[in-house]
Write an enzyme that holds these catalytic residues in place. Sequence first.
Site, short mmCIF file in Angstrom:
data_model
loop_
_atom_site.label_atom_id
_atom_site.label_comp_id
_atom_site.label_asym_id
_atom_site.label_seq_id
_atom_site.Cartn_x
_atom_site.Cartn_y
_atom_site.Cartn_z
N THR A 484 -6.59 7.90 1.89
CA THR A 484 -6.97 8.39 3.21
C THR A 484 -5.84 8.37 4.23
O THR A 484 -5.96 8.96 5.29
CB THR A 484 -8.12 7.52 3.76
OG1 THR A 484 -7.72 6.15 3.70
CG2 THR A 484 -9.37 7.69 2.92
N ALA A 526 -10.17 2.60 9.82
CA ALA A 526 -9.27 2.79 10.97
C ALA A 526 -9.74 1.96 12.15
O ALA A 526 -8.93 1.32 12.83
CB ALA A 526 -9.20 4.27 11.34
N THR A 651 -2.94 13.41 8.64
CA THR A 651 -3.81 12.76 7.66
C THR A 651 -5.28 13.04 7.95
O THR A 651 -6.09 13.15 7.03
CB THR A 651 -3.55 11.24 7.63
OG1 THR A 651 -3.74 10.69 8.94
CG2 THR A 651 -2.15 10.94 7.14
N GLY A 719 -13.34 7.29 12.90
CA GLY A 719 -13.27 7.54 11.46
C GLY A 719 -13.63 8.97 11.14
O GLY A 719 -14.49 9.58 11.79
N GLU A 722 -15.91 10.74 6.32
CA GLU A 722 -17.23 11.24 5.94
C GLU A 722 -17.68 12.46 6.75
O GLU A 722 -18.27 13.39 6.22
CB GLU A 722 -18.27 10.13 6.08
CG GLU A 722 -18.74 9.54 4.78
CD GLU A 722 -18.07 8.21 4.47
OE1 GLU A 722 -18.41 7.62 3.43
OE2 GLU A 722 -17.22 7.76 5.24
#
Length: 755
Positions: A484, A526, A651, A719, A722
């Site tokens: 990730t 994160a 990223t 985050g 997902e």
Amino acid sequence: MKQTIAAPPVIRLGTDYIGKPVSRVEGLAKVTGAAKYAAEFNVPDLLYGYVVSSPIAKGKITRIHADEVLALSGVLQVFSHENVPSLAWFDRSYKDDLAPGGSPFRPLHDAEILFSQQPVALVVAETFELARYAASLLRVEYAAEAHETDIEKKRDDGYEPGRGKSGFMPPPKPRGNPNEAYKNAAHQHEAEYIHLAQHNNPLENFATTVEWLGEGKKLNIFDKTQGAMNVQQYLTKIFGLSKEEARVISKFTGGAFGAGLRPQYQVFLAVLAALALERSVRVSLTRQQMFSLGHRPHTLQYLKLGANENGGLEAVHHAALAETSQFEDFTEVVVNWSGLLYQCENVKLDYQLTKIDANSPIDMRAPGAATGSFALESAMDELAYKAGVDPLDFRLLNYAERDQNMNKEFSSKKLRECYHQGAARFGWEKRNPTPRSMRDGNWLIGYGMATGCWDATQQKAAAKASLTADGHLMVSSASNDIGTGTYTIMTQIAAQTLGLPLEAVTFRLGDTELPEAPVQGGSWTAASVGTAVQAACQALGKKLLKLAQQLADSPLQGAAFEDVQFVDGVIRLNEDISRRVGIAELLDASGEEKVEAEATTGPNMLKQQPYSMHSHNAVFVEVRVDEDLGTVHVARVVNAVAAGRILNPKTARSQVLGSVVWGIGMALMEESIMDHGFGRYINHSLAEYHIPVMADIHTIDVVLVEEEDDIVNPLGVKGIGEIGFVGVAAAVANAVFHATGKRVRDLPVSLDKLL
């Protein structure tokens, strides 16, 4: 591509690295092969284990003919339930940290067979080839019993699960009068939505290399996992080892997507063999055996939506029936999103399980949300057509300004901006609303869209920062990086906090000797580990400031930590940047070889409790469907995501790109076919379990919508792993309907369902 980057928080420390598209700091190691994965550690005197799997789905082992295999030269042992020593494993009160309610599966526990491909033996030999050959010769006799693996036959056996250790959030109680509201609604929609089981299929197979160190029971355990700490806790409890004896290392993980949140059975088998034989042992699973580890559960969903004359939602009823194993109540949050995403006063949500003779399902990217969003967003699309309202306008009309499930305000919500920016980038205004009205020659063109939502959470985590006299900063936490970008964003946070160059910072992870961190899942790394890293570096900064103030005639004398900033390797006053002390010179003058600090952080419950915290997205898709063949091509995707502060747009974009690709796979390809006669998934290989390849993927545009949130955590991040996945499958299916006029409610949307 133009990207909108979230603004930094009000308080800023250090050189400006956060929010910049920094390339992966571990990239060179990965492309050169220097990065080692679990099955690549070449330890001395290594043995190899090969797993023997059950061919039946239910029954008992009556006899294992181990003597025939043990007679082979080079075979050391055949482990089975017949010779496994008594362990804490037999204590059925034990659960791993993420276990759902029930009793976890225990490999080699007894003669009982609970699912097809259950591990029944481990053959250990001097070489992998010999172990594999010997395993093929092992004769195991079974007494098979009648099994049931068809959820369709278990529709009447559903039950409501309790709140298990996995933290399942049951659906909220009904609000309003949904039955009466639906009955009186001007526009009504009622349908069932289905997807079969789906398997995680990361590129790296699950494997464990156990290094026997020859010092009592001391082991180095190189494991493919999403949580080194969780694996260590699991092994110490089962085998009675100390943390010093069971060091778990997982520095690189070749994908897992939820399959590695719980310890998988190969790590138990590898440690069992190493302890029994007092040798180093490696156990690697085959791709076929990867289909025995768990899966996204086969789920049936029932939706009833009602709207008034203008398209305002009047009633929502969402019920789901999902499979679980005979021994655990695996649960997902599937239906709750339907009471959260849109404004509606009359809502009823139901979630039930039914037991079949298969292994427990496992978390799979955006667990529950991916399933629930497909049904809800497909149903919303269908109701929009019945109400005569554009699907995007329909969602804006029913926009929720408050979380009605919890009766709380959102900490932040930029979904409206996701709709507007995504639609503008996509060109939604060019859409002809009539299904089957847009074409290019033989291609039927369809535009579809959907909404997504995911929890923004923070877990307890710890980190350590150590600055040496040569000016190099080492920051560490036992977190994992499953691809990730964790290595990179933690390096950025540390470098910015202490004002050091990126090349002067190293971040260590994936080792249980490092400060404790949660499993990498839920899109919380994160927020959780990042906050701990920032706090550790700030604690180190306070020590440096104190040292600076001890210097003779210090220009920083009397300054509080809030009065200074760390920039370009110096500590300087905010009000007068000429008053400064170089960090390298400071350490040299102080005589300190290194300065260290640790910090443990967690959610601020007092601050967060009044709010509902979520990330959101809006997905827009163009499909082209061959009118004669029914083949579907996803020509374009625009995914607009609001996920708080974006630490690294490069990223972050990669995470969303991967999510979109997987969403296309879920919509058009992925399904695990159960042969109910054998109780086994029959397409258990990458040749037959279809996933997207490069030829299937075309233009994907990622829009990172600016969003500030000082409630979710000090970094303001939510985050992104997902949320980029949620809603993609529904958007594709909705686009297929717009292109063809045919509504497919059971995934995947295959050509046989369109012809």
